[in-house]
Write an enzyme that holds these catalytic residues in place. Structure first.
Site, PDB file in Angstrom:
ATOM      1  N   ARG A  85      41.378  45.468  37.056  1.00  0.00           N
ATOM      2  CA  ARG A  85      41.327  45.885  38.449  1.00  0.00           C
ATOM      3  C   ARG A  85      41.693  44.707  39.343  1.00  0.00           C
ATOM      4  O   ARG A  85      41.284  43.574  39.092  1.00  0.00           O
ATOM      5  CB  ARG A  85      39.934  46.408  38.815  1.00  0.00           C
ATOM      6  CG  ARG A  85      39.571  47.706  38.099  1.00  0.00           C
ATOM      7  CD  ARG A  85      38.322  48.337  38.698  1.00  0.00           C
ATOM      8  NE  ARG A  85      38.550  48.752  40.084  1.00  0.00           N
ATOM      9  CZ  ARG A  85      39.137  49.893  40.436  1.00  0.00           C
ATOM     10  NH1 ARG A  85      39.573  50.738  39.506  1.00  0.00           N
ATOM     11  NH2 ARG A  85      39.288  50.195  41.712  1.00  0.00           N
ATOM     12  N   GLU A 170      50.895  36.315  37.832  1.00  0.00           N
ATOM     13  CA  GLU A 170      50.575  35.008  38.425  1.00  0.00           C
ATOM     14  C   GLU A 170      50.231  35.146  39.896  1.00  0.00           C
ATOM     15  O   GLU A 170      49.329  34.488  40.419  1.00  0.00           O
ATOM     16  CB  GLU A 170      51.757  34.050  38.239  1.00  0.00           C
ATOM     17  CG  GLU A 170      51.486  32.613  38.711  1.00  0.00           C
ATOM     18  CD  GLU A 170      51.962  32.332  40.132  1.00  0.00           C
ATOM     19  OE1 GLU A 170      51.739  31.211  40.616  1.00  0.00           O
ATOM     20  OE2 GLU A 170      52.550  33.232  40.762  1.00  0.00           O
ATOM     21  N   ASP A 218      58.144  26.420  37.581  1.00  0.00           N
ATOM     22  CA  ASP A 218      57.924  27.283  38.743  1.00  0.00           C
ATOM     23  C   ASP A 218      58.677  26.725  39.946  1.00  0.00           C
ATOM     24  O   ASP A 218      58.901  25.514  40.049  1.00  0.00           O
ATOM     25  CB  ASP A 218      56.428  27.380  39.063  1.00  0.00           C
ATOM     26  CG  ASP A 218      56.059  28.685  39.757  1.00  0.00           C
ATOM     27  OD1 ASP A 218      56.971  29.425  40.165  1.00  0.00           O
ATOM     28  OD2 ASP A 218      54.852  28.959  39.898  1.00  0.00           O
ATOM     29  N   HIS A 297      57.916  32.375  49.374  1.00  0.00           N
ATOM     30  CA  HIS A 297      57.189  33.536  49.894  1.00  0.00           C
ATOM     31  C   HIS A 297      57.776  34.061  51.201  1.00  0.00           C
ATOM     32  O   HIS A 297      57.040  34.510  52.089  1.00  0.00           O
ATOM     33  CB  HIS A 297      55.695  33.209  50.059  1.00  0.00           C
ATOM     34  CG  HIS A 297      54.952  33.201  48.758  1.00  0.00           C
ATOM     35  ND1 HIS A 297      53.581  33.044  48.677  1.00  0.00           N
ATOM     36  CD2 HIS A 297      55.377  33.322  47.463  1.00  0.00           C
ATOM     37  CE1 HIS A 297      53.203  33.079  47.410  1.00  0.00           C
ATOM     38  NE2 HIS A 297      54.285  33.238  46.656  1.00  0.00           N
TER      39      HIS A 297
END
Length: 340
Positions: A85, A170, A218, A297
């Site tokens: 969840r 992630e 990354d 982002h």
């Protein structure tokens, strides 16, 4: 991922993989031996560079593509699937994808990145080119370009194997916290820590203890990335990347004149998929661009804003690093902060 403020002192370098002087002079030969395969890289990136939020159709397609690609490259592939969840969506199905060559080896070099893209309620088209489609393509392309070595000379070695890990989940679904982040790596680390392999499994090391180092990629793909050393125990490995880059540049194998790998220890840490492995005493070489790319982002983290010379340079340095680590491996390498 998130930036932390943990500061540590560097006690020295572990110069495990620094090329001897005569090998530095011939780094160009190594760079030429394992040539770029840009057709493969571009095809791979195109297949991953789609919105791939956990639970979406794009996410399922990329997962299947990773499995297919690893199988085609000669890896033994496992899908670590689980349900959990999460904020916003409720229960989701996650799936880490792990490919291994020489699965019965004593120890492993593990190369990793995450393949999910971040959920933005107002930007369903976010593709996360640097975060982390390009790192995924780099791992698969490294396996492809080193294929002749991996499938012949390297195969069936008992001292070392190669793992490619594509973590799921992630990204945070709401706000980055210890709970709302790195879902896949937490699950896989716990799974590896709970299992042992071999005919005398009770006496064997935990599977997670067979990982000599986790190399996590990354935020790669923007112009002129900078990579610092984050952990004292893997600073020697980072130094080898510095030296490989210098040698390839001297040999004319790199584009431009901006050094990516810096001979410095970062004063802060970046929280990422390595956290659960670090908690289990796995040495980590964290190859994350800092400062973060300015597209991080944002909707601009797409193919149009990738910097191809920087990607090609990283590919060439990283390919040589992986080859040298595996080629020169003759005995277990223990870089753990405390001995197991």
């Amino acid at each position: 991922m998130a930036i932390g403020s943990v500061v540590f002192a560097a006690a020295g370098l572990l110069l495990l993989l620094l090329p001897p002087s005569h090998q530095q002079a011939t780094a160009g030969n190594i760079g030429s031996q394992w040539r770029d395969d840009e057709v493969h890289f571009n095809r791979t990136l195109d297949s991953i560079l789609v919105p791939r939020v956990v639970g979406s159709r794009g996410h399922q397609q990329v997962r299947e593509y990773l499995v297919q690609s690893l199988n085609g490259l000669g890896f033994q592939t496992e899908v670590d699937e689980f349900k959990q969840r999460v904020p916003v969506f409720g229960e989701l199905t996650f799936a880490n994808v792990v490919g291994t060559i020489n699965p019965q080896a004593q120890n492993f070099l593990a190369l990793a990145c995450h393949y999910d893209s971040k959920y933005f309620p107002n930007d369903p088209g976010f593709v996360g080119a640097t975060d982390s489609a390009v790192p995924c393509a780099i791992l698969l392309n490294t396996a492809k370009t080193l294929g002749a070595y991996l499938q012949k000379e390297f195969r069936n070695r008992s001292d070392v194997g190669l793992m490619l890990i594509f973590f799921d989940g992630e990204e945070a679904f709401k706000e980055w916290t210890d709970a709302d982040s790195v879902y896949g790596s937490k699950h896989l680390a716990a799974k590896l820590a709970s299992k042992r392999s071999g005919s005398q499994a009770q006496l064997a090391p935990r599977n997670i203890d067979r990982i000599e180092v986790l190399v996590l990629l990354d935020l790669i793909g923007a112009r002129n990335p900078k990579f610092s050393s984050f952990y004292e125990n893997t600073d020697g490995l980072h130094s080898s990347l510095v030296q490989i880059e210098k040698s390839l540049r001297t040999a004319g194998q790199l584009e431009g004149n901006n050094n990516m790998f810096l001979s410095r220890v970062s004063g802060g840490l970046v929280d990422d998929d390595h956290r659960p492995f670090l908690d289990e005493n796995v040495p980590v070489l964290h190859l994350v661009a800092t400062p973060f790319p300015d597209v991080w982002h944002t909707p601009r983290d797409n193919a149009a804003n990738l910097h191809w010379p920087s990607i090609r340079n990283f590919n060439r340095v990283f390919r040589n690093f992986v080859y040298q680590y595996l080629k020169r491996h003759t005995s277990p390498v223990n870089l753990r902060f405390y001995r197991t």
